[in-house]
Design an enzyme around this catalytic site. Structure first.
Site, PDB file in Angstrom:
ATOM      1  N   LYS A   1      22.622 -27.563 -20.052  1.00  0.00           N
ATOM      2  CA  LYS A   1      22.187 -28.789 -19.246  1.00  0.00           C
ATOM      3  C   LYS A   1      23.078 -29.971 -19.507  1.00  0.00           C
ATOM      4  CE  LYS A   1      17.256 -28.273 -19.468  1.00  0.00           C
ATOM      5  NZ  LYS A   1      15.979 -28.594 -19.902  1.00  0.00           N
TER       6      LYS A   1
ATOM      7  N   LYS B   1      18.148 -15.723 -12.596  1.00  0.00           N
ATOM      8  CA  LYS B   1      16.859 -15.661 -12.896  1.00  0.00           C
ATOM      9  C   LYS B   1      15.974 -16.452 -11.591  1.00  0.00           C
ATOM     10  CE  LYS B   1      13.425 -18.173 -15.944  1.00  0.00           C
ATOM     11  NZ  LYS B   1      13.357 -18.958 -16.815  1.00  0.00           N
TER      12      LYS B   1
ATOM     13  N   LYS C   1      12.724 -21.784  -8.138  1.00  0.00           N
ATOM     14  CA  LYS C   1      12.784 -22.353  -6.892  1.00  0.00           C
ATOM     15  C   LYS C   1      14.046 -23.155  -6.480  1.00  0.00           C
ATOM     16  CE  LYS C   1       9.477 -25.349  -4.477  1.00  0.00           C
ATOM     17  NZ  LYS C   1       8.190 -25.918  -4.452  1.00  0.00           N
TER      18      LYS C   1
END
Ligand code: TRP
Length: 339
Positions: free
Chosen positions: A121, A200, A203
């Protein structure tokens, strides 16, 4: 209160959380929710919508309320059961963030910097927000504020669970035995690959389908799924072993269906579109009861609100006990001097 001999032993307690990014999707269901539903038979369960975590990943304030509502509806639709489990929103129980702050005192920065999710991240930022680094401390607090025994999570959360155990150990060593070391219940579903067959399911990547989607939408999404790349023409035999659609069939069909699809694919008796049609139909059938229950909750938002508020009130009572104990142990008890 003394435990009487015939008192049932306390059920083990399970905690898990999910970030609110709206309606749950196929990957959430296969990787987490269907398992959570089953765990309710055996454990004392706490299911949390972790909005305080979501703000570290740049969630949109305009959309947060809707996302929380949609995830709550998804929880109830799949069968998370407020009669048997606590269901609530993290920010309604500020004891989580308080404990996270207190855990800062026993968490080495080096451990946080080692987390692979943090490293991934952090690359996306020029100036990394501290919340991305401290994310696993809040996760540890979520779990430990209830002294949970076990935490159902995907493989990607294993490292965070190890850190949670480490924080429990360090706290216990510094301030006295307080927390259990919760066990990670890693799902056997493994990584659910998205319809793109690459990443993976998520959304944000748009490679999945909502669990409350209408049948034609399920078909529209499943139709885009990537299959065996070497199967170019309808008459080419396919290779189920490398086909992500085949691996999704495993979750919705019995052995007989799998055998049949395997045979019909490898002999080119059916094409990929036929195969996807079967999958879409099976998903549609499996999720039909969820759509029906969601319809009810969407028409009665106050019921959802009531579930979340009752859940939060009960959660606060439990979490408050731990916070009182932790404050005491850490010396946050100045009133003592005043008699
Ligand atoms: N980090 C978890 C995820 O992204 C969500 C989460 C937050 C969680 N707090 C938790 C999971 C506590 C288990 C226990 O999936």
């Amino acid at each position: 209160m003394r435990m009487s001999d015939n008192e049932a032993p306390r059920k083990k307690r399970v905690f898990s959380g999910m970030q609110p990014s709206g309606e749950a999707h196929l990957g959430n269901y296969l990787g987490a929710l269907r398992r959570w539903v089953d765990l309710q038979d055996e454990y004392d369960c706490i299911w949390c919508i972790v909005d305080d975590h979501a703000i570290t990943s740049g969630s949109d304030p305009q959309e947060m309320a809707q996302h929380v509502f949609d995830l709550a509806v998804s929880f109830l639709a799949v069968g998370l059961d407020p009669e048997r489990a606590l269901i609530f929103v993290q920010s309604d129980v500020p004891e989580h963030t308080e404990l996270a702050w207190l855990f800062n005192a026993v968490t080495p920065v080096g451990e946080l910097e080692r987390m692979t999710q943090y490293k991934d991240k952090a690359q996306r930022f020029e100036s990394v927000p501290a919340g991305i680094l401290n994310y696993p401390i809040l996760q540890a607090a979520d779990i430990l504020v209830y002294k949970a025994d076990a935490v159902p999570v995907g493989e990607d959360q294993r490292q965070h669970l190890e850190l949670t155990r480490e924080i429990a150990r360090r706290f216990n060593a510094a301030y006295g035995e307080t927390f259990p070391e919760p066990e990670a219940l890693i799902g056997e579903a493994g990584r659910i690959l998205g319809l793109d067959g690459e990443a993976k399911m998520s959304k944000s990547l748009g490679n999945t389908v909502g669990i409350l989607a209408e049948p034609d939408e399920i078909w529209a999404r499943v139709r885009t799924a990537v299959t065996d790349p070497q199967r170019v023409r309808r008459s080419d035999p396919g290779r189920p072993e490398v086909c992500n659609v085949y691996s999704l069939h495993r979750h919705f069909g019995d052995d007989a269906l799998l055998d049949r699809i395997h045979r019909q694919c490898t002999t080119a008796e059916i094409g990929c579109v036929d195969c996807k049609r079967i999958l879409a139909d099976n998903i549609t059938r499996a999720f039909a009861p969820f759509r029906e229950r969601a319809l009810h909750y969407r028409a009665h938002p106050r019921e959802v609100r009531q579930v979340l508020e009752e859940g939060a009130a009960r959660a606060r009572a439990l979490a408050g006990e731990t916070i009182a104990e932790v404050r005491e142990r850490m010396g946050l008890h100045w009133r003592r001097l005043f008699g």
